[in-house]
Design a protein around this motif. Sequence first.
Motif, PDB file in Angstrom:
ATOM      1  N   ARG A 139      -4.338   8.811   2.007  1.00 32.76           N
ATOM      2  CA  ARG A 139      -5.023   9.728   1.087  1.00 32.76           C
ATOM      3  C   ARG A 139      -4.642  11.180   1.319  1.00 32.76           C
TER       4      ARG A 139
ATOM      5  N   ALA B 199      -4.795   2.730   4.001  1.00 35.45           N
ATOM      6  CA  ALA B 199      -5.126   3.351   2.715  1.00 35.45           C
ATOM      7  C   ALA B 199      -5.836   4.691   2.910  1.00 35.45           C
ATOM      8  N   GLN B 200      -6.730   4.777   3.878  1.00 35.91           N
ATOM      9  CA  GLN B 200      -7.434   6.033   4.158  1.00 35.91           C
ATOM     10  C   GLN B 200      -6.478   7.093   4.704  1.00 35.91           C
TER      11      GLN B 200
ATOM     12  N   VAL C 151       1.623   4.228  -3.318  1.00 37.05           N
ATOM     13  CA  VAL C 151       1.572   5.693  -3.248  1.00 37.05           C
ATOM     14  C   VAL C 151       2.952   6.273  -3.559  1.00 37.05           C
TER      15      VAL C 151
ATOM     16  N   THR D 297       0.834  -1.209   0.000  1.00 32.45           N
ATOM     17  CA  THR D 297       0.000   0.000   0.000  1.00 32.45           C
ATOM     18  C   THR D 297       0.868   1.258   0.000  1.00 32.45           C
TER      19      THR D 297
ATOM     20  N   GLU E 163      -2.018  12.214  -1.183  1.00 31.28           N
ATOM     21  CA  GLU E 163      -2.459  12.412  -2.560  1.00 31.28           C
ATOM     22  C   GLU E 163      -3.162  13.754  -2.725  1.00 31.28           C
ATOM     23  N   LYS E 164      -3.842  14.219  -1.697  1.00 31.21           N
ATOM     24  CA  LYS E 164      -4.521  15.516  -1.774  1.00 31.21           C
ATOM     25  C   LYS E 164      -3.522  16.658  -1.849  1.00 31.21           C
TER      26      LYS E 164
END
Length: 111
Positions: A100, A96-97, A28, A24, A103-104
């Motif tokens: 995030r 995974a959450q 990313v 995971t 990525e933002k």
Amino acid sequence: MDAPIPFSPHIPDQVSFDRRELNTILSVYGRMVAMGEWRDYGISSLRELAVFSVFRRTAEHPLYRIEKRPKMRQRQGMYSVVGMDGQILRRGHDLAQVLRVLEKKTIRVID
């Protein structure tokens, strides 16, 4: 005949990421390297936590630290993303959450 050895749960000497967690994180990481944002990483397995550090360049301080702290499992979640200044950007139970938030940070307006 020897007496049976009583059962004792194995307590690991250090915390580390398992294969699923590393897949995971590296997913990313690979996207960010492809975009030119990140260039290097480091992994540390310590007694209380495991850390995946992300660097823009090798000789700098890490941009982000992805931490796994099993002792926080019952509280706010054992995964967290920590910024360069030490501020916790996100914490939770699902890796995974939590990731995030990274990525933002890369969403930009293209003219």
